[in-house]
Motif scaffolding. Sequence first.
Motif, PDB file in Angstrom:
ATOM      1  N   THR A 133       0.830  -1.211   0.000  1.00 53.93           N
ATOM      2  CA  THR A 133       0.000   0.000   0.000  1.00 53.93           C
ATOM      3  C   THR A 133       0.861   1.255   0.000  1.00 53.93           C
ATOM      4  O   THR A 133       0.569   2.232  -0.699  1.00 53.93           O
ATOM      5  CB  THR A 133      -0.923  -0.007   1.232  1.00 53.93           C
ATOM      6  OG1 THR A 133      -1.704  -1.206   1.231  1.00 53.93           O
ATOM      7  CG2 THR A 133      -1.846   1.197   1.219  1.00 53.93           C
ATOM      8  N   HIS A 189      -7.978  -8.088  -0.094  1.00 51.59           N
ATOM      9  CA  HIS A 189      -7.421  -6.827  -0.599  1.00 51.59           C
ATOM     10  C   HIS A 189      -7.068  -6.884  -2.078  1.00 51.59           C
ATOM     11  O   HIS A 189      -6.607  -5.880  -2.636  1.00 51.59           O
ATOM     12  CB  HIS A 189      -6.156  -6.463   0.193  1.00 51.59           C
ATOM     13  CG  HIS A 189      -6.383  -6.292   1.648  1.00 51.59           C
ATOM     14  ND1 HIS A 189      -5.475  -6.709   2.613  1.00 51.59           N
ATOM     15  CD2 HIS A 189      -7.423  -5.748   2.344  1.00 51.59           C
ATOM     16  CE1 HIS A 189      -5.936  -6.436   3.810  1.00 51.59           C
ATOM     17  NE2 HIS A 189      -7.113  -5.846   3.680  1.00 51.59           N
ATOM     18  N   VAL A 196      -7.665   3.626  -0.752  1.00 47.73           N
ATOM     19  CA  VAL A 196      -7.738   3.191   0.646  1.00 47.73           C
ATOM     20  C   VAL A 196      -9.185   2.882   1.032  1.00 47.73           C
ATOM     21  O   VAL A 196      -9.467   1.874   1.698  1.00 47.73           O
ATOM     22  CB  VAL A 196      -7.130   4.251   1.584  1.00 47.73           C
ATOM     23  CG1 VAL A 196      -7.325   3.858   3.043  1.00 47.73           C
ATOM     24  CG2 VAL A 196      -5.643   4.436   1.284  1.00 47.73           C
ATOM     25  N   PRO A 241      -6.790  -1.363   6.881  1.00 48.52           N
ATOM     26  CA  PRO A 241      -7.085  -0.243   5.973  1.00 48.52           C
ATOM     27  C   PRO A 241      -7.821   0.909   6.661  1.00 48.52           C
ATOM     28  O   PRO A 241      -7.583   2.076   6.335  1.00 48.52           O
ATOM     29  CB  PRO A 241      -7.960  -0.882   4.884  1.00 48.52           C
ATOM     30  CG  PRO A 241      -7.585  -2.316   4.892  1.00 48.52           C
ATOM     31  CD  PRO A 241      -7.269  -2.643   6.327  1.00 48.52           C
TER      32      PRO A 241
END
Length: 533
Positions: free
Chosen positions: A196, A225, A349, A377
């Motif tokens: 990320t 994810h 996000v 997250p």
Amino acid sequence: MGRVRADPDRFTVTKDALLPGVFFALLVRWCVASYPYSGYKKPPMYGDYEAQRHWQEITVHTPAATWYFNTTQNDLQYWGLDYPPLTAYHSLLMGKVADWIDPESVRLFASRGYENESHKTFMRWTVFLSDVYFYVSAVLVICIDAERVKSKEVVNVFKRTDLSTILFLLYPGLILIDHGHFQYNCVSLGLFLWATFYIIAIENDVLATIFFVLALNYKQMELYHALPFFFYLLRKIFIDLPHRGRTAHLVHRFNKLAISVIATFIIIWYPFFGSWENIFQLIRRLFPLNRGVFEDKVSNVWCVVNVFIKLKTYYSNEEMAKTCLITTASAALPSCIDLFFRMNRKKFVLCLINVSLAFFLFSFQVHEKTILLAAIPVAIHFPEDPFMCFWFLLVSTFSMLPLLLKDGLLLPFIATNIIYVSFYSITLKLAMPNAGFFTFFNAKKVYKAVQPEKMESSVLLKLLSVNFVVSVLGMIVLTAASVYVAPPPQFPDLFPLLISVYSCSHFLLFFFYFYYTQFHLPTCLPTTVKVKK
């Protein structure tokens, strides 16, 4: 998405508070680690602690090609490996060290149920060091970047490196599961955070891809994810293509990502390429359909539905798996499509939050602990919306209470939540020096301090504050009842079920809220500045 240089005087990193804060977060972890773990003195299967120890035993003493097969040396009915190869390699590394320090702890067959105190210390250290190496390091770089990127109008106290890092690291859910219950979620979640980071900060798509594939190959639940990464990276391929040689550039970008994925998978799965049967057996172990739609009492939709309609009575596992697939896809895809057509990093996000919540609420074979895949997250998004994110993280920890009580972790559960609430209140006090300690109950004051643009409807904010107070009181009452009130003999699982239903109702509301937030976020974000150090 563009950034301009800011006045350096506006950028202040309070390093004096950062180091003590990180050490305090690590101390909290080690204090929790002094308590019992999953399956402590509970033969014959013990618990997750024994599973991790047993995997070390198997990987050290048997060939890699047999790790996922039922053999005379590897009884899959006794904590057989059911995570991807990177978990097995991690177990092998730790097992080699354990074999050197205390060979009895990984002796084949003879070490089952091994609960030596010195070995417990060794196992706790393996989690602690893994946490520092993978997870804590990733949190630090994400929080440092969050402070470097600031709005021209508002200085957000929750983006201060010291405060954001400590709040992130003090999230009780992960501490209680990894250092109390005993697991290594910090590894897969740390790799996910690094992936990320390379998207939201560095914009290095190849490294983001590699790190996410590593996370996926440590725990298959990282599929929660996968869709946001897929849609974001796919959309990036089509951005700013030159008019001349457009197709060639598109193919080049696609090939870079495809080669990154394929090469990483090949390197990790290479020991199992001896035959197709090895590959198929590994996949069968990773995705077992015979376990049912959920285990124990989990705070998702199917567990709530099961209160009224006994799913196993009317539907086979295969039928439920198909239903879960369709439902999860229907819940997750709108967020992914919005990300694809109106892409920016804040939406990325939020898409991670929405898709992981969709998987948790509607997918097949969900555990209580998988709420962590949505919680992390949310922790990334925390500086953007501290009130709702703080509320979510409290509920996510509470939803795992039945599991924590089973492990004898009530005191760490209470202590870590008090620490987390206290530090959040201190952070708000720094943002509003004249505010009281319990300002976190007041949504209007929180938004006024960090998000003045959300001050449009004071009535809605008052309603939000009331709901938050009721929610917290409900969690306190259910916790006390679970500890002190004996359930009726005919309903032995009454309180775990009430906690599951109560938490699920919250998660559904958060799901709609974060969806609303994503869809109302404009594609072109306000001008931001990025200060170079």
